[in-house]
Design a protein around this motif. Structure first.
Motif, PDB file in Angstrom:
ATOM      1  N   ILE A 105       0.866  -1.185   0.000  1.00 35.61           N
ATOM      2  CA  ILE A 105       0.000   0.000   0.000  1.00 35.61           C
ATOM      3  C   ILE A 105       0.896   1.227   0.000  1.00 35.61           C
ATOM      4  CG2 ILE A 105      -1.712   1.320   1.313  1.00 35.61           C
ATOM      5  CD1 ILE A 105      -2.656  -1.396   2.461  1.00 35.61           C
ATOM      6  N   PHE A 106       0.629   2.160  -0.900  1.00 37.10           N
ATOM      7  CA  PHE A 106       1.429   3.383  -1.038  1.00 37.10           C
ATOM      8  C   PHE A 106       0.496   4.587  -0.877  1.00 37.10           C
ATOM      9  CE2 PHE A 106       3.583   6.371  -4.241  1.00 37.10           C
ATOM     10  CZ  PHE A 106       4.463   6.888  -3.292  1.00 37.10           C
ATOM     11  N   ASP A 107       0.922   5.561  -0.050  1.00 37.75           N
ATOM     12  CA  ASP A 107       0.058   6.736   0.181  1.00 37.75           C
ATOM     13  C   ASP A 107       0.170   7.783  -0.917  1.00 37.75           C
ATOM     14  OD1 ASP A 107       2.478   8.012   0.653  1.00 37.75           O
ATOM     15  OD2 ASP A 107       1.900   8.841   2.605  1.00 37.75           O
ATOM     16  N   GLY A 108       0.967   7.479  -1.964  1.00 33.34           N
ATOM     17  CA  GLY A 108       1.112   8.414  -3.077  1.00 33.34           C
ATOM     18  C   GLY A 108       2.106   9.512  -2.816  1.00 33.34           C
ATOM     19  N   ASN A 109       2.767   9.463  -1.654  1.00 32.43           N
ATOM     20  CA  ASN A 109       3.685  10.541  -1.307  1.00 32.43           C
ATOM     21  C   ASN A 109       4.988  10.013  -0.724  1.00 32.43           C
ATOM     22  OD1 ASN A 109       4.636  13.130  -0.866  1.00 32.43           O
ATOM     23  ND2 ASN A 109       3.560  13.372   1.079  1.00 32.43           N
ATOM     24  N   LYS A 110       4.959   9.613   0.574  1.00 36.63           N
ATOM     25  CA  LYS A 110       6.220   9.258   1.229  1.00 36.63           C
ATOM     26  C   LYS A 110       6.168   7.976   2.047  1.00 36.63           C
ATOM     27  CE  LYS A 110       7.764  14.073   1.637  1.00 36.63           C
ATOM     28  NZ  LYS A 110       8.151  15.159   2.571  1.00 36.63           N
ATOM     29  N   LEU A 111       4.997   7.372   2.192  1.00 42.63           N
ATOM     30  CA  LEU A 111       4.881   6.197   3.044  1.00 42.63           C
ATOM     31  C   LEU A 111       4.320   5.011   2.284  1.00 42.63           C
ATOM     32  CD1 LEU A 111       3.409   7.715   6.352  1.00 42.63           C
ATOM     33  CD2 LEU A 111       5.784   7.062   5.902  1.00 42.63           C
ATOM     34  N   ILE A 190      -8.285   0.693   3.946  1.00 42.36           N
ATOM     35  CA  ILE A 190      -9.670   0.542   3.484  1.00 42.36           C
ATOM     36  C   ILE A 190      -9.913   1.232   2.145  1.00 42.36           C
ATOM     37  CG2 ILE A 190     -10.544   0.330   5.860  1.00 42.36           C
ATOM     38  CD1 ILE A 190     -11.700   3.188   5.542  1.00 42.36           C
ATOM     39  N   ARG A 191      -8.982   2.124   1.739  1.00 44.15           N
ATOM     40  CA  ARG A 191      -9.161   2.839   0.478  1.00 44.15           C
ATOM     41  C   ARG A 191      -8.394   2.222  -0.688  1.00 44.15           C
ATOM     42  NH1 ARG A 191      -8.611   7.505   3.799  1.00 44.15           N
ATOM     43  NH2 ARG A 191      -6.575   8.035   2.937  1.00 44.15           N
ATOM     44  N   GLU A 192      -7.446   1.330  -0.378  1.00 42.36           N
ATOM     45  CA  GLU A 192      -6.576   0.826  -1.440  1.00 42.36           C
ATOM     46  C   GLU A 192      -7.341   0.037  -2.505  1.00 42.36           C
ATOM     47  OE1 GLU A 192      -3.109   0.483  -3.570  1.00 42.36           O
ATOM     48  OE2 GLU A 192      -3.486   1.681  -1.762  1.00 42.36           O
ATOM     49  N   LEU A 198     -12.158   2.524  -8.801  1.00 39.35           N
ATOM     50  CA  LEU A 198     -13.010   3.710  -8.885  1.00 39.35           C
ATOM     51  C   LEU A 198     -12.150   4.963  -8.990  1.00 39.35           C
ATOM     52  CD1 LEU A 198     -15.305   2.651  -5.891  1.00 39.35           C
ATOM     53  CD2 LEU A 198     -15.853   2.355  -8.303  1.00 39.35           C
ATOM     54  N   THR A 199     -12.773   6.072  -9.368  1.00 38.03           N
ATOM     55  CA  THR A 199     -12.081   7.368  -9.382  1.00 38.03           C
ATOM     56  C   THR A 199     -12.045   7.906  -7.964  1.00 38.03           C
ATOM     57  OG1 THR A 199     -12.791   7.860 -11.641  1.00 38.03           O
ATOM     58  CG2 THR A 199     -12.137   9.724 -10.258  1.00 38.03           C
ATOM     59  N   GLN A 200     -10.842   8.143  -7.433  1.00 44.52           N
ATOM     60  CA  GLN A 200     -10.685   8.571  -6.048  1.00 44.52           C
ATOM     61  C   GLN A 200     -10.427  10.061  -5.956  1.00 44.52           C
ATOM     62  OE1 GLN A 200      -7.476   6.678  -3.901  1.00 44.52           O
ATOM     63  NE2 GLN A 200      -7.957   7.710  -1.980  1.00 44.52           N
ATOM     64  N   ILE A 201     -11.159  10.744  -5.077  1.00 43.75           N
ATOM     65  CA  ILE A 201     -10.886  12.130  -4.717  1.00 43.75           C
ATOM     66  C   ILE A 201     -10.852  12.192  -3.198  1.00 43.75           C
ATOM     67  CG2 ILE A 201     -11.680  14.515  -4.787  1.00 43.75           C
ATOM     68  CD1 ILE A 201     -12.958  13.927  -7.467  1.00 43.75           C
ATOM     69  N   LYS A 202      -9.641  12.228  -2.641  1.00 42.10           N
ATOM     70  CA  LYS A 202      -9.417  12.194  -1.202  1.00 42.10           C
ATOM     71  C   LYS A 202     -10.067  10.935  -0.619  1.00 42.10           C
ATOM     72  CE  LYS A 202      -8.768  17.163  -0.763  1.00 42.10           C
ATOM     73  NZ  LYS A 202      -9.208  18.435  -0.133  1.00 42.10           N
ATOM     74  N   ALA A 420     -16.232  -7.345   1.886  1.00 47.84           N
ATOM     75  CA  ALA A 420     -16.115  -8.799   2.046  1.00 47.84           C
ATOM     76  C   ALA A 420     -15.172  -9.420   1.013  1.00 47.84           C
ATOM     77  CB  ALA A 420     -17.495  -9.450   1.951  1.00 47.84           C
ATOM     78  N   ASN A 421     -15.091  -8.810  -0.164  1.00 48.55           N
ATOM     79  CA  ASN A 421     -14.258  -9.370  -1.234  1.00 48.55           C
ATOM     80  C   ASN A 421     -13.025  -8.526  -1.557  1.00 48.55           C
ATOM     81  OD1 ASN A 421     -16.081 -11.601  -1.783  1.00 48.55           O
ATOM     82  ND2 ASN A 421     -17.477 -10.059  -2.621  1.00 48.55           N
ATOM     83  N   ASP A 422     -12.740  -7.551  -0.681  1.00 46.90           N
ATOM     84  CA  ASP A 422     -11.584  -6.683  -0.912  1.00 46.90           C
ATOM     85  C   ASP A 422     -10.304  -7.469  -0.668  1.00 46.90           C
ATOM     86  OD1 ASP A 422      -9.417  -4.794  -0.393  1.00 46.90           O
ATOM     87  OD2 ASP A 422     -10.954  -3.243  -0.391  1.00 46.90           O
TER      88      ASP A 422
END
Length: 924
Positions: A105-111, A190-192, A198-202, A420-422
């Motif tokens: 999992i990557f936060d898109g920045n530094k972690l 939970i967002r990955e 889907l298209t993610q905005i924040k 459930a299927n993530d």
């Protein structure tokens, strides 16, 4: 900077105050939740849009620092994030990190996080983005010999500590950096999965292909799903984690030709757009046209003149295709115009009168110019500029839905998230309950709401209080206007549209004849002139007169009556914010007299109910109030409640809307103070507060709060300051709570000392938040399925152990009611929880300009109104602001990203015309 406040189990007490040095030491922890929940009122069952976490990750998770050096040719930080994700998602990185096995999992920045332990060594991954492994369209070797190779650095920093988070929830440990790290990881976890589908905005996700709703101006809206993980006291009254899920309403650029978009945005033809461009070129940098075009900055487009290629808009430039030139690819010694190049290269003709678009990308170190005729806006791009009035109206219609419909959309959103299927949730072992939380809530008892003597029904019926609506018919104001109407006038602004006759004189006369009858019927006071009677002066006004429109109406009114006017009405033809603010600036600041603006269509309809609503506003502006609220409940368990001199203070800082010019526009601070012991009327003072500075500056508190303290001591305190202050602050985040105490409350205590107090009063500080996604779905609600006024929720979505609650004090006329989140961050006044909750609810019924309870405490509501009105008082001459602004600027300079920018000098507001206008509710 403000120091963070601990969240340990000890009860918060008082701010320590050194009167000699004027130093404030904030408490080390926040007030804790009482051991028992409120038992006031009636129990009711409420379903919440909150879903409990059942199991934490069951395996070791490692956190990594990610370093991706910025390419030398990249300047925009925003582009760097796009580049970082592109590098991370490359096949080279996925293979090296064994992504398919370990679900990184990557936060898109530094972690980044993973179940794979890479050890303490630094891992380097070299990625060639031009290689066929990483690019669907591999490039040929570059002429300059440079490659597209980059290095990603990865270093393990720590193991995610779930035990520390659990210890915090069980109150055996303080909130710590380890807790923050763990929550941060779980929120990204939970967002990955959804972010890949889907298209993610924040924290919101939008499904591709969702039905669009046209808002006009080249903008559209569609619905998505919002989700956020947080620590809560769950529906079993245990400390836990839960996921808040709600409907997200997103605004997006319509995917279409850029040329078509700009003529929609400017509501004109292409020829008219070209004409406006030519007019703006006379003073391009200062033109409104250029500012309006800035909304397209950073919009992604695809060029369609040849092979499709994606670009990002930098700006529209002050050049036509004939004037925009660059080195000729066939002869580097020569310059070629965009017009000539497109004709020779593609056989396409360009419009000679339209502006050229400059892109963020450069070629051979030079700018790239493209014609807007051959650019198309890409799909699913967020529109972040403030919507126009028409677009806002359309957006409200789109977004509003009754509780039953909203719940179906939330349930659909939960299905879209598909926990459930993530694969990521399965890999890490996080389980979320598909069933929503249900809690026992309370519907608080209503107060007594009384009108003035002589009313047909002096008190509002209990059934009307519970239903949240009542009528003014046959009722007199609890306090009629202290300043009688005398020397008043009506300015009828003439329409500028052809074939619009405006409001006929006889209709204006009829409206104000009815106004006089209805206002006096409510107990309002209008002084009759011995010769001229009571009817106001009436005359036309022309917008072409500019600021003199108001002056002419003022002079004509004064001349007619032979006295200084006390009130002027203005009848306008539409909801034009500029006209409204022009009127208010002149009346508030130049003449110092209250005014009332009316819509022409309402004047012509001459509705009795509308006139009564206008009467409430006029009465408050002239020193009166509509109703008096008396508690039937608080004195039963807090017998000294009514005997302790108490001041209620509300505050709000209003920031400029996002978009063009917001980086130089003023934030406005508004402070309100209760005028009387019944908390019915409020003074308000306003001032600019720097640019996007959230904490109210020391200068503003000293110069604008101190005079209201002195006035309170004279009018309500019999020469003495209050014993306690209820300070209700709007719109600050959890990370700013310490700053509210260290800066604002500290400065307010100093203000009391300067005003003559021997010691500062005891402060109780409540943060009132409405920017959240919690909604109530009661088992038994009103006819629309919304909660009844006074519905209080203390569990399910509240903090694990701090004192906060959610309350619905109003009736939602449309859509689903949004409760207000109240969080107590200081309680020196030793208010009990039921006392605070009941006090806040009861005074929702005292709002002076409505016949309904309102959603939040009037002190804060009035601060909103005052801050918004103050935008009419803006000045243009720059001066510096107070110490907190300077401090905030220093912090901005030291930070990274878009907040680091040059200093912005914000001038103070124009002073209001008289002291008298500030002593009434001028902002209503």
């Amino acid at each position: 900077m403000a120091t963070p406040i601990s969240h340990d189990s000890h009860q918060a007490t008082h701010l320590k105050f050194d009167t000699d040095a004027f130093k404030i030491t904030p408490p080390q922890n926040l007030p804790q939740r009482p051991t028992e929940f409120t038992k006031l009122g009636k129990e009711t069952l409420v379903q919440l849009n909150s879903f409990n976490v059942l199991n934490y990750p069951s395996r070791d998770v490692w956190q990594y620092d990610v370093v991706i050096p910025k390419p030398s040719n990249m300047k925009e930080e925003k582009n760097m994030r796009v580049f970082a994700k592109k590098l991370w998602n490359s096949n080279t990185v996925k293979e090296e990190l064994q992504e398919s096995q370990h679900h990184w999992i990557f936060d898109g920045n530094k972690l980044a996080w993973s179940t794979r332990d890479l050890g303490s060594r630094e891992v380097r991954v070299k990625v060639d983005l031009d290689d066929k492994k990483n690019s669907s369209k591999p490039r040929k070797p570059r002429a300059d010999g440079k490659n597209n190779e980059h290095t990603l650095f990865l270093r393990r920093t720590r193991k995610v500590n779930f035990a520390m988070l659990d210890a915090f929830l069980q109150q055996t440990s303080d909130w710590s950096p380890e807790c923050i790290d763990t929550i941060n990881f779980l929120d990204h976890l939970i967002r990955e999965g959804p972010s890949q589908r889907l298209t993610q905005i924040k924290k919101s996700f939008f499904q591709r292909g969702e039905t669009r709703f046209d808002l006009g101006g080249g903008v559209e809206a569609f619905k998505g799903v919002f989700s956020s993980l947080r620590p809560v006291l769950n529906d079993d009254y245990k400390k836990s984690l839960a996921v808040n899920v709600d409907v997200a309403n997103g605004t997006f650029w319509r995917a279409q030709e850029l040329g078509r978009s700009v003529i929609q945005a400017f509501n004109c033809t292409q020829a008219q757009f070209a004409g406006r461009f030519q007019d703006a070129r006379k003073d391009w940098n200062k033109s409104q046209f250029k500012k309006d075009l800035r909304r397209y900055r950073h919009v992604g487009v695809t060029s369609t003149h040849g092979q499709l290629q994606q670009w990002t808009i930098d700006e529209f430039v002050n050049m036509t295709p004939d004037e925009a030139k660059f080195p000729d690819p066939d002869d580097a010694e020569k310059q070629i115009s965009l017009m000539t190049y497109f004709r020779k290269k593609y056989g396409k003709s360009l419009s000679p009168a339209l502006p050229v678009v400059k892109m963020t990308k450069k070629i051979r170190g030079g700018p790239v110019y493209l014609p807007l005729e051959f650019l198309r806006i890409d799909q699913n791009q967020r529109y972040s500029t403030k919507l126009s009035d028409q677009q806002t109206s359309a957006m409200i219609k789109f977004a509003v839905s009754v509780p039953g419909v909203r719940w179906k959309a939330i349930d659909f959103g939960v299905g879209l998230l598909n926990w459930a299927n993530d694969p990521y949730l399965k890999h890490y072992g996080l389980t979320i309950n598909r069933n929503p939380s249900r809690v026992k809530a309370r519907v608080l008892p209503t107060p007594t709401v009384a009108f003035g003597p002589g009313s047909r029904e002096p008190k509002i019926k209990d059934s009307d209080l519970v239903n949240g609506r009542w009528r003014l018919d046959g009722r007199k104001f609890a306090l009629p206007n202290q300043n009688p109407i005398r020397g008043w006038g009506v300015c009828v602004i003439q329409p500028t549209r052809k074939n619009d006759p405006g409001v006929p004189k006889d209709m204006v006369a009829k409206f104000f004849s009815e106004f006089i009858k209805i206002y006096e019927g409510h107990g309002g006071r209008i002084m009759a002139h011995p010769k001229l009677g009571k009817a106001p002066w009436m005359g036309p006004g022309a917008l072409s007169d500019g600021g003199e429109l108001v002056a002419k109406a003022w002079n004509a009114t004064g001349k007619h009556w032979g006295v200084t006017p006390s009130l002027i009405f203005f009848i306008v033809n539409d909801r034009n914010a500029e006209v409204y603010r022009r009127i208010k600036k002149s009346m508030d600041c130049r003449f110092g007299v209250v005014s009332q603006v009316l819509q022409s269509k309402q004047v012509m309809s001459c509705s009795g109910q509308y006139i009564s609503n206008v009467c409430m506003k006029v009465n408050a502006k002239l020193g009166g109030c509509t109703t008096l609220v008396t508690t039937n409940t608080i004195n039963k368990f807090a017998p000294h409640h009514g005997n302790i001199p108490t001041m209620v203070v509300g505050a709000d800082v209003s920031h400029p809307a996002p978009g063009a010019g917001s980086g130089e526009a003023a934030s406005i601070a508004a402070i309100t103070v209760s005028q009387d012991v019944k908390f019915t009327r409020y003074w308000a003072d306003v001032q600019t507060n720097g640019n996007r500075i959230e904490m109210i500056t020391s200068n503003n508190i000293e110069n604008h709060f101190t005079p209201m303290i002195k006035l309170w001591m004279q009018r309500a305190g019999n020469g003495h300051p209050p014993k306690r202050v209820m300070y209700i602050r709007d719109g600050v985040s959890e990370g700013q709570y310490a700053a509210v105490l260290e800066e604002e409350v500290a400065d307010m205590k100093k203000a009391f000392m300067r005003a003559g107090a021997h010691e500062p009063p005891k402060f109780t500080v409540m943060i009132a938040g409405k920017r959240h996604h919690v909604r109530f779905f009661p088992q038994k609600g009103d006819k629309n399925g919304n909660p009844l006024p006074g519905t209080l929720v203390e569990a399910g979505v509240t903090h694990p152990f701090e004192f906060d609650f959610y309350m619905c004090s109003h009736v939602a006329i449309k859509g689903t009611a949004r409760p207000i989140h109240y969080h107590c961050i200081l309680n020196e006044g030793d208010w009990s929880a039921p006392e605070i909750e009941q006090f806040i609810f009861e005074h929702a019924y005292s709002y002076v300009r409505s016949t309904t309870p309102v959603s939040m405490h009037p002190a804060v509501y009035y601060a909103h109104l005052a801050a918004d009105r103050a935008r009419a008082h803006l000045n243009e001459n720059p001066v510096s602001s107070g110490k907190k602004e300077s401090k905030a600027k220093e912090e901005k300079k030291s930070s990274t990203g878009s907040t680091g920018k040059r200093d912005v000098n914000i001038p103070p507001l124009i002073k209001m015309g008289t002291t008298a206008i500030k002593e009434v509710m001028w902002y209503i």
